[in-house]
Design a protein around this motif. Structure first.
Motif, mmCIF file in Angstrom:
data_model
loop_
_atom_site.group_PDB
_atom_site.id
_atom_site.type_symbol
_atom_site.label_atom_id
_atom_site.label_comp_id
_atom_site.label_asym_id
_atom_site.label_seq_id
_atom_site.Cartn_x
_atom_site.Cartn_y
_atom_site.Cartn_z
ATOM 1 N N VAL A 183 -1.300 -8.783 -3.600
ATOM 2 C CA VAL A 183 -1.821 -9.517 -2.450
ATOM 3 C C VAL A 183 -2.024 -8.574 -1.264
ATOM 4 N N GLU A 184 -3.149 -8.737 -0.583
ATOM 5 C CA GLU A 184 -3.377 -8.019 0.668
ATOM 6 C C GLU A 184 -2.432 -8.588 1.728
ATOM 7 N N ASP A 185 -1.720 -7.710 2.420
ATOM 8 C CA ASP A 185 -0.651 -8.172 3.306
ATOM 9 C C ASP A 185 -0.780 -7.530 4.691
ATOM 10 N N ASP A 186 -1.129 -8.331 5.690
ATOM 11 C CA ASP A 186 -1.119 -7.840 7.067
ATOM 12 C C ASP A 186 -0.217 -8.711 7.939
ATOM 13 N N GLU A 187 0.705 -9.462 7.305
ATOM 14 C CA GLU A 187 1.559 -10.391 8.042
ATOM 15 C C GLU A 187 2.384 -9.675 9.104
ATOM 16 N N GLU A 188 2.945 -8.528 8.757
ATOM 17 C CA GLU A 188 3.780 -7.791 9.703
ATOM 18 C C GLU A 188 2.974 -7.352 10.921
ATOM 19 N N ILE A 189 1.753 -6.876 10.677
ATOM 20 C CA ILE A 189 0.909 -6.410 11.770
ATOM 21 C C ILE A 189 0.462 -7.578 12.642
ATOM 22 N N THR A 190 0.029 -8.656 12.019
ATOM 23 C CA THR A 190 -0.434 -9.822 12.770
ATOM 24 C C THR A 190 0.700 -10.429 13.595
ATOM 25 N N THR A 199 -8.465 -5.028 8.142
ATOM 26 C CA THR A 199 -9.505 -4.917 7.122
ATOM 27 C C THR A 199 -8.936 -4.128 5.950
ATOM 28 N N PHE A 200 -9.213 -4.591 4.731
ATOM 29 C CA PHE A 200 -8.692 -3.945 3.530
ATOM 30 C C PHE A 200 -9.843 -3.404 2.683
ATOM 31 N N LEU A 201 -9.659 -2.184 2.184
ATOM 32 C CA LEU A 201 -10.551 -1.607 1.189
ATOM 33 C C LEU A 201 -9.691 -1.150 0.021
ATOM 34 N N ARG A 202 -10.193 -1.363 -1.221
ATOM 35 C CA ARG A 202 -9.405 -1.048 -2.405
ATOM 36 C C ARG A 202 -10.180 -0.161 -3.362
ATOM 37 N N TYR A 203 -9.443 0.708 -4.044
ATOM 38 C CA TYR A 203 -10.033 1.676 -4.962
ATOM 39 C C TYR A 203 -9.168 1.719 -6.218
ATOM 40 N N GLU A 204 -9.755 1.427 -7.361
ATOM 41 C CA GLU A 204 -9.067 1.548 -8.643
ATOM 42 C C GLU A 204 -9.561 2.813 -9.336
ATOM 43 N N TRP A 205 -8.629 3.575 -9.884
ATOM 44 C CA TRP A 205 -8.991 4.839 -10.515
ATOM 45 C C TRP A 205 -7.909 5.211 -11.517
ATOM 46 N N GLU A 206 -8.238 6.145 -12.402
ATOM 47 C CA GLU A 206 -7.324 6.522 -13.476
ATOM 48 C C GLU A 206 -7.166 8.039 -13.553
ATOM 49 N N LEU A 207 -5.973 8.447 -14.013
ATOM 50 C CA LEU A 207 -5.695 9.853 -14.274
ATOM 51 C C LEU A 207 -5.087 9.988 -15.667
ATOM 52 N N HIS A 208 -5.519 11.015 -16.391
ATOM 53 C CA HIS A 208 -4.932 11.317 -17.696
ATOM 54 C C HIS A 208 -3.860 12.383 -17.520
#
Length: 266
Positions: A183-190, A199-208
């Motif tokens: 879950v995107e969580d900004d409760e503490e900041i708000t 604002t949230f940006l997400r990046y999924e990536w893999e490493l071998h």
């Protein structure tokens, strides 16, 4: 996590700074491009980095011409960061200090940045001190990295047997969450009243990883480092045996990197 646990675990990172610098994955380059577009990173931008480690995220910021003050709790980590940032001495200052105790300078910053470090700062002060360090309209940018479902999924199911055997704190039948389940969580900041909605940006990536590379990564994790030496040795041996015998000497790990940016209210 109690305050004593947090202090004990975060202190483990500086025990082998060279290993941390060599083994820890960095961050998706696109994240820094996106952050630049959001907050105006570039020549003259004043950045305060909290917990720079060995400078894995500091170097991409320095390449963009930012003027950076990086505060790092571990002196060994800070020393490696200074080495990695030697080409940016005019613009980057790495300080040995805990952010909670470091006296904030009179001149405010444009950006307060923390890459996989904000959760280690005392929650009683981290948001308020970040706001105090920023100019009105400045940005608090934090990065969180999670291990999520994907990659060599069979391995991450089987490896739980090793953890349940050698790490008594492991919950039984633990399974990885998907990226969508985090879950995107900004409760503490708000809740602080000092920042606008994040604002949230997400990046999924893999490493071998080969088995040796993966064990090196595990040796940098605070939970593994905090184990008793015999338990840690046996756990790592169990994991190595599993990779070598069941997965042809290598596995792939899937990461979720989340960038959270919030503007300080004017």
């Amino acid at each position: 996590m109690t305050s004593s646990d947090r202090e004990r675990l975060r202190a483990t990172f500086t025990e082998d700074a060279e290993l941390y610098d060599r083994a820890r994955p960095g961050y998706p380059p696109r994240m820094f491009d996106d952050l630049t577009g959001m907050v105006g990173l570039g020549a003259g931008c004043r950045v305060l980095e909290i917990g720079c480690g060995t400078g894995q995220a500091t170097v991409p910021l320095a390449r963009r011409g930012c003027r950076i003050v990086a505060v790092e709790l571990g002196p060994q980590m800070a020393a490696v960061a200074r080495r990695n940032l030697a080409g940016y001495r005019d613009d980057v200052q790495v300080l040995d200090a805990a952010f909670e105790d470091w006296p904030l300078p009179a001149e405010p910053f444009d950006v307060v940045f923390a890459a996989t470090a904000f959760h280690w700062i005392d929650p009683a002060v981290r948001v308020e001190r970040s706001a105090a360090a920023l100019r009105p309209g400045g940005a608090l940018a934090t990065v969180a990295t999670s291990h999520v479902a994907g990659g060599t999924e069979g391995f991450f199911v089987e490896v739980q047997n090793c953890y349940e055997r050698f790490d008594p704190k492991t919950p039984p039948n633990l399974r990885l969450s998907t990226a969508d389940e985090i879950v995107e969580d900004d409760e503490e900041i708000t809740r602080s009243g000092r920042f606008d909605a994040a604002t949230f940006l997400r990046y999924e990536w893999e490493l071998h990883y080969t088995s040796a590379e993966y064990l090196d990564v595990l040796r940098t994790y605070s939970g593994h480092r905090a184990l008793q030496p015999a338990a840690r040795r046996d756990l790592l041996h169990c994991i190595e045996h599993l990779i070598e015998h069941n997965y042809e000497g290598g596995i792939t790990k899937r990461y979720l990197t989340e960038l959270r940016v919030a503007r300080r209210r004017k």
